[in-house]
Write a protein that holds these residues in place. Sequence first.
Motif, PDB file in Angstrom:
ATOM      1  N   ARG A 112     125.001 -17.353 -60.672  1.00  0.00           N
ATOM      2  CA  ARG A 112     124.590 -16.535 -59.527  1.00  0.00           C
ATOM      3  C   ARG A 112     123.083 -16.289 -59.629  1.00  0.00           C
ATOM      4  N   GLY A 113     122.400 -16.394 -58.503  1.00  0.00           N
ATOM      5  CA  GLY A 113     120.985 -16.010 -58.422  1.00  0.00           C
ATOM      6  C   GLY A 113     120.934 -14.608 -57.833  1.00  0.00           C
ATOM      7  N   GLU A 148     114.784 -17.342 -61.431  1.00  0.00           N
ATOM      8  CA  GLU A 148     114.735 -18.194 -60.227  1.00  0.00           C
ATOM      9  C   GLU A 148     114.462 -17.354 -58.982  1.00  0.00           C
ATOM     10  N   ASP A 255     125.326 -26.789 -52.474  1.00  0.00           N
ATOM     11  CA  ASP A 255     123.878 -26.544 -52.431  1.00  0.00           C
ATOM     12  C   ASP A 255     123.215 -26.666 -53.804  1.00  0.00           C
ATOM     13  N   ILE A 283     131.140 -20.886 -46.870  1.00  0.00           N
ATOM     14  CA  ILE A 283     131.849 -20.091 -45.882  1.00  0.00           C
ATOM     15  C   ILE A 283     130.830 -19.618 -44.855  1.00  0.00           C
TER      16      ILE A 283
HETATM   17  P1  TYM Z   1     123.653 -18.298 -55.495  1.00  0.00           P
HETATM   18  O1  TYM Z   1     123.476 -16.923 -55.996  1.00  0.00           O
HETATM   19  O2  TYM Z   1     122.885 -18.714 -54.306  1.00  0.00           O
HETATM   20  O3  TYM Z   1     125.175 -18.536 -55.192  1.00  0.00           O
HETATM   21  C1  TYM Z   1     126.193 -18.261 -56.156  1.00  0.00           C
HETATM   22  C2  TYM Z   1     127.358 -19.225 -55.925  1.00  0.00           C
HETATM   23  O4  TYM Z   1     127.873 -19.064 -54.613  1.00  0.00           O
HETATM   24  C3  TYM Z   1     127.786 -20.278 -53.870  1.00  0.00           C
HETATM   25  N1  TYM Z   1     127.504 -19.859 -52.492  1.00  0.00           N
HETATM   26  C4  TYM Z   1     128.376 -20.011 -51.489  1.00  0.00           C
HETATM   27  N2  TYM Z   1     129.579 -20.575 -51.488  1.00  0.00           N
HETATM   28  C5  TYM Z   1     130.229 -20.595 -50.303  1.00  0.00           C
HETATM   29  N3  TYM Z   1     129.735 -20.073 -49.151  1.00  0.00           N
HETATM   30  C6  TYM Z   1     128.536 -19.482 -49.109  1.00  0.00           C
HETATM   31  N4  TYM Z   1     128.096 -18.960 -47.997  1.00  0.00           N
HETATM   32  C7  TYM Z   1     127.790 -19.443 -50.334  1.00  0.00           C
HETATM   33  N5  TYM Z   1     126.570 -18.949 -50.687  1.00  0.00           N
HETATM   34  C8  TYM Z   1     126.427 -19.212 -52.004  1.00  0.00           C
HETATM   35  C9  TYM Z   1     126.687 -21.080 -54.553  1.00  0.00           C
HETATM   36  O5  TYM Z   1     126.845 -22.453 -54.386  1.00  0.00           O
HETATM   37  C10 TYM Z   1     126.903 -20.686 -56.009  1.00  0.00           C
HETATM   38  O6  TYM Z   1     127.948 -21.431 -56.570  1.00  0.00           O
HETATM   39  N6  TYM Z   1     120.811 -21.048 -58.627  1.00  0.00           N
HETATM   40  C11 TYM Z   1     122.139 -20.451 -58.431  1.00  0.00           C
HETATM   41  C12 TYM Z   1     122.635 -19.679 -59.638  1.00  0.00           C
HETATM   42  C13 TYM Z   1     123.235 -20.566 -60.706  1.00  0.00           C
HETATM   43  C14 TYM Z   1     124.404 -21.367 -60.547  1.00  0.00           C
HETATM   44  C15 TYM Z   1     124.574 -22.029 -61.792  1.00  0.00           C
HETATM   45  C16 TYM Z   1     125.296 -21.529 -59.482  1.00  0.00           C
HETATM   46  C17 TYM Z   1     122.768 -20.773 -61.965  1.00  0.00           C
HETATM   47  N7  TYM Z   1     123.566 -21.644 -62.652  1.00  0.00           N
HETATM   48  C18 TYM Z   1     125.667 -22.871 -62.005  1.00  0.00           C
HETATM   49  C19 TYM Z   1     126.382 -22.372 -59.682  1.00  0.00           C
HETATM   50  C20 TYM Z   1     126.552 -23.041 -60.929  1.00  0.00           C
HETATM   51  C21 TYM Z   1     122.129 -19.538 -57.208  1.00  0.00           C
HETATM   52  O7  TYM Z   1     121.106 -19.016 -56.819  1.00  0.00           O
HETATM   53  O8  TYM Z   1     123.394 -19.321 -56.683  1.00  0.00           O
END
Ligand code: TYM
Length: 416
Positions: A112-113, A148, A255, A283
Amino acid sequence: MPSEKESISFEKSNMTLDSSDAKIDNGSESDSNGVKDFIVTPWEVTGDIDYSKLIEKFGTYTISDALLEKIKYFTGEIHPFLKNKYFFSHRDLDVVLDEYKRGNKFYLYTGRGPSGLVHLGHLMPWLFTKYLQEKFDVKLIFQLTDDEKFLFNSNLDMKTIQKYTYENILDIISIGFDPKRTKIIVDTKHIKYLYPLSIEIAKKITYSTAKAVFGFSNSSNIGMIGFPPVQGAPCFLPSIIENKPTPVLIPAAIDQDPYWRVTRDIAEKLGYPKPAQIHSKFIPGLSSVGKMSSSKPETALFTVDDPEILETKIKNTFTGGQPTVALQRKLGGNANICPVYWYLNYLFDTEKESQERYSDCTSGNLLCGECKSDMIKNVKPFIKDIQTKRDKAQNLIKDFMIDGREFFEDSSVGFK
Ligand code: TYM
């Protein structure tokens, strides 16, 4: 890399550590006039995403029926997120399962970011990760990339991010991961676990590759350019912890794929298995376009929202319905573009209920108010349950942190 004396172990709840897949593409797609109709990068998801085109562009693989059967061999069932193709794409999932069958357990890795509050979209990969943890009895690394979010958002300071990091940790714990098999890494707190690996990764990636994959330009700050190896490092940490090549499976929305593309590209050069992924869709937000995002709070359902707020947001949701009841009865609604149908289908309805809802909507038998009320009935207890668990999570943080310490423990610097 940790020395033997400094090894990290999941056995101890108190962990101590004292002493080419890379494609030049960000998923953007243009129509014949060169107009971009969707973009998918780790920092921007816009437009009407064509997931089949994305598979082609990113060079990933559809989750085939044969692969679903392979998963079922271990899980005894096909999870609804797989059945309804919410998780739709992968890299090397088959390889990880074959290794598992041979007795080489994989680690899960997700993250999660912490740039804001957690919404329903974030929960989706985590719920699925929890399911995989239980079914496969495996360990999980959960990374919070506070660095990040600081580097990529000009309007966020570290104090605000720290507040969100803490709040997000409560959400993560409330999902119900097993504390003995789950370790949370907050980048700025626990960088010593990642730094040795991230410099190894950084040394193998040229600026030209980073520019091409992530779209960096002359105006990108140099922290942004240096960040991707930090998100890549947890892909290899399990091999260090286990002291043998250990496969990693990453559940996340698609993403995040650019990070894995560059990491996969250099994995074998560093002597580690290529990290495998299982990618989900996004979603949608409660408005007519785009994914659910914290940056548009009125169109997102947050885990901390009060029941009345949830209800108001859902009542104001865009739907695929007609402007009047009479027209809806006559023409039927468009379930394909309706976020309410989407949530009910992917999260709450059974397969049969969803099929019935689709035909009732499109034939004009069902009104949008009825679907919204079904959604309210489902979302309220779902979020309430998370809120109850969030309250309890405050006392469990130490059990989940990779260093076994509280989040707010004093870390002041000075000469003693
Ligand atoms: P972040 O915080 O943007 O998102 C966290 C996780 O949620 C997913 N995601 C979504 N999935 C479905 N619908 C949406 N609207 C939606 N918005 C976000 C993202 O794909 C993510 O899985 N850089 C990353 C943090 C991170 C990370 C990882 C994520 C560090 N290591 C390893 C996944 C796997 C980030 O900012 O995620």
